[in-house]
Design a protein around this motif. Structure first.
Motif, PDB file in Angstrom:
ATOM      1  N   GLY A 103       0.814  -1.211   0.000  1.00 52.60           N
ATOM      2  CA  GLY A 103       0.000   0.000   0.000  1.00 52.60           C
ATOM      3  C   GLY A 103       0.842   1.252   0.000  1.00 52.60           C
ATOM      4  N   ALA A 104       1.898   1.268   0.828  1.00 53.39           N
ATOM      5  CA  ALA A 104       2.783   2.428   0.859  1.00 53.39           C
ATOM      6  C   ALA A 104       3.478   2.627  -0.482  1.00 53.39           C
ATOM      7  N   LEU A 108       3.210   5.916  -3.148  1.00 59.83           N
ATOM      8  CA  LEU A 108       4.391   6.652  -3.586  1.00 59.83           C
ATOM      9  C   LEU A 108       4.547   6.598  -5.099  1.00 59.83           C
ATOM     10  N   LEU A 109       4.248   5.434  -5.689  1.00 57.73           N
ATOM     11  CA  LEU A 109       4.352   5.317  -7.142  1.00 57.73           C
ATOM     12  C   LEU A 109       3.350   6.221  -7.856  1.00 57.73           C
ATOM     13  N   MET A 110       2.194   6.439  -7.243  1.00 56.42           N
ATOM     14  CA  MET A 110       1.199   7.321  -7.838  1.00 56.42           C
ATOM     15  C   MET A 110       1.425   8.784  -7.501  1.00 56.42           C
ATOM     16  N   VAL A 115       2.502  11.017   3.512  1.00 56.63           N
ATOM     17  CA  VAL A 115       1.361  10.886   4.432  1.00 56.63           C
ATOM     18  C   VAL A 115       0.317   9.932   3.861  1.00 56.63           C
ATOM     19  N   ALA A 116      -0.018  10.107   2.583  1.00 53.15           N
ATOM     20  CA  ALA A 116      -0.955   9.183   1.935  1.00 53.15           C
ATOM     21  C   ALA A 116      -0.393   7.774   1.898  1.00 53.15           C
ATOM     22  N   ALA A 117       0.929   7.649   1.809  1.00 56.42           N
ATOM     23  CA  ALA A 117       1.548   6.317   1.802  1.00 56.42           C
ATOM     24  C   ALA A 117       1.326   5.610   3.135  1.00 56.42           C
ATOM     25  N   VAL A 118       1.459   6.350   4.235  1.00 56.44           N
ATOM     26  CA  VAL A 118       1.219   5.754   5.554  1.00 56.44           C
ATOM     27  C   VAL A 118      -0.247   5.339   5.693  1.00 56.44           C
ATOM     28  N   VAL A 119      -1.153   6.164   5.181  1.00 62.44           N
ATOM     29  CA  VAL A 119      -2.583   5.853   5.258  1.00 62.44           C
ATOM     30  C   VAL A 119      -2.917   4.616   4.423  1.00 62.44           C
ATOM     31  N   LEU A 120      -2.456   4.587   3.168  1.00 63.79           N
ATOM     32  CA  LEU A 120      -2.777   3.454   2.303  1.00 63.79           C
ATOM     33  C   LEU A 120      -2.113   2.179   2.796  1.00 63.79           C
ATOM     34  N   ALA A 121      -0.973   2.302   3.483  1.00 61.82           N
ATOM     35  CA  ALA A 121      -0.346   1.123   4.099  1.00 61.82           C
ATOM     36  C   ALA A 121      -1.279   0.494   5.132  1.00 61.82           C
ATOM     37  N   ARG A 351      -8.123  11.179  -4.513  1.00 59.97           N
ATOM     38  CA  ARG A 351      -8.284   9.854  -5.111  1.00 59.97           C
ATOM     39  C   ARG A 351      -8.165   8.712  -4.106  1.00 59.97           C
ATOM     40  N   LEU A 352      -7.764   9.025  -2.871  1.00 55.92           N
ATOM     41  CA  LEU A 352      -7.567   7.979  -1.871  1.00 55.92           C
ATOM     42  C   LEU A 352      -8.880   7.324  -1.474  1.00 55.92           C
ATOM     43  N   GLY A 353      -9.934   8.134  -1.289  1.00 51.57           N
ATOM     44  CA  GLY A 353     -11.237   7.587  -0.924  1.00 51.57           C
ATOM     45  C   GLY A 353     -11.802   6.648  -1.970  1.00 51.57           C
TER      46      GLY A 353
END
Length: 409
Positions: A103-104, A108-110, A115-121, A351-353
């Protein structure tokens, strides 16, 4: 007139959720994806956008998160958590490493930032305890030898939430390192204090809350939970963590009685929470992230299967049981949505949601299928041989017969 519109809208939502839950029950399926779809239908860009009742639905969703974590805490005692930490922490580390990193890396690739990386992880890391428990019960596997391994991993994930949620709360709030470190220290201190008090004074706490009157028990437990959750929120610690710790502190008959009383309320407000998450996701925003969500779902389904297989192997479970343990852990659900919901309200990445919604929809559907079919598919693919039956002499006593049965199992 406003009150009448509110009653009509909210009544329609509850009725629709009830019918969707009934449909899911007849299909032996988790209702979570249907609730998310209902939220998409009632939200912005949906078929019937809400107006008057949206604010009430938002408050109900907050109560839903609190009750989800409270009920989870009631499932475990402090001693259970301590024992799981001592014996199963290697499996928890493997689980975190192999399921949080994809997820992280995807975030990062996107180009979404750290911060979003920690959330998606966290979204890809945490399995759905509710969906998995229901699937194990439906498949009649609650007594299987691999089931304690599965539950241990889920307990460790739930305990990790007490540390993870304050971290992302601080990150999403944009506080500095000093404030963030203080927030984490407060969360760890609160968790440690509650665990210590629950181990040493669990009976006294439960006796203080206990009541023979169901009404009084419900009011005291619910009021205490919301109060502690509010205090935790005021200290910039997640309200969900506070509710989880209250659940851990209660044990014995009090926990059982509170569980029975709060179960209908949890189901109601948890459904409202999933609807609220869908309300804030534009259906038109899902197709652009559908391919990344699908790829992430495939990768993390495989890493969860590996996690369960490795943990069951470490516990000495048979080959078939290892594959069953891996397949059972695939489903994501309520906690992934809770984590993503915090990010959505903070507005760090639009786009995270949608990605989290599509991801959970995929795995909450695939999860029950992997729990049922991973072991048969692996048996055929790897050509696992079924051992020939061994001739066992007739037992000479009932005690000897029980020992033979245990050896066979």
């Amino acid at each position: 007139m406003h009150s009448a519109v509110f009653l009509i809208e909210f009544g329609a939502i509850i009725l629709a959720l009830g019918l969707l839950g009934r449909l899911a029950g007849r299909l032996s399926f988790s209702p979570i994806p249907l609730y998310l779809l209902a939220g998409l239908a009632f939200g912005e860009g949906g078929l019937l956008p809400l107006g008057a009742s949206e604010e009430f639905v938002e408050i109900g969703s907050e109560i839903g998160v609190i009750l989800l974590l409270l009920m989870l805490g009631l499932e475990y005692t402090a001693s259970d958590l301590v024992n799981n930490l001592k014996t199963q922490y290697p499996a928890g580390l493997v689980d975190m490493t192999f399921n949080a990193l994809p997820g992280a890396a995807a975030a990062l690739l996107m180009g979404w930032g750290p911060v979003a990386a920690v959330v998606l992880a966290g979204v890809t890391w945490i399995s759905s305890s509710g969906v998995i428990a229901k699937v194990l019960g439906d498949l009649g596997r609650l007594g299987n030898r691999e089931t304690p391994v599965i539950l241990s991993i889920l307990v460790l994930e739930d305990l990790a939430m007490a540390v993870y949620l304050p971290i992302i709360t601080a990150l999403l709030a944009g506080v500095g390192w000093a404030t963030g470190g203080l927030t984490l220290a407060i969360a760890l201190g609160a968790a440690g204090l509650v665990l210590f008090c629950a181990v040493r004074f669990g009976r006294q706490i439960s006796r203080f809350v206990s009541s023979d009157d169901p009404e009084k028990l419900l009011l005291v437990v619910l009021g205490l939970t919301i109060l502690v959750a509010g205090l935790a929120q005021q200290l910039q610690v997640s309200a969900a963590v506070g509710a989880f710790l209250v659940g851990i502190a209660l044990s014995g008959e009090v926990a059982e009685g509170a569980h029975q009383l709060l179960l209908p309320l949890r189901d109601l407000f948890a459904a409202v929470f999933f609807v609220f998450f869908g309300l804030h996701t534009d259906p038109a925003s899902i197709p652009p992230v559908l391919l990344p969500a699908l790829l992430l779902a495939v990768v993390t389904a495989c890493t969860k299967i590996f996690t369960g297989y490795w943990a069951a192997r470490r516990a000495g479970i048979s080959l078939k049981g290892r594959w069953r343990a891996g397949g059972a852990l695939v489903a994501r659900g309520e906690f992934s949505i809770v984590i993503a919901g915090l990010a959505v309200t903070s507005g760090i990445e639009p786009r995270l949601g949608p990605l989290a919604t599509a991801y959970v929809l995929i795995l909450v559907i695939v999860g029950p299928l992997t729990a049922r079919y991973t072991q048969p598919i692996a048996q055929r693919f790897f050509r696992m041989k079924t051992p020939e039956p061994v001739a066992v002499p007739a037992p000479r006593s009932a005690e000897e017969g029980a020992q033979v049965d245990e050896q066979i199992r």
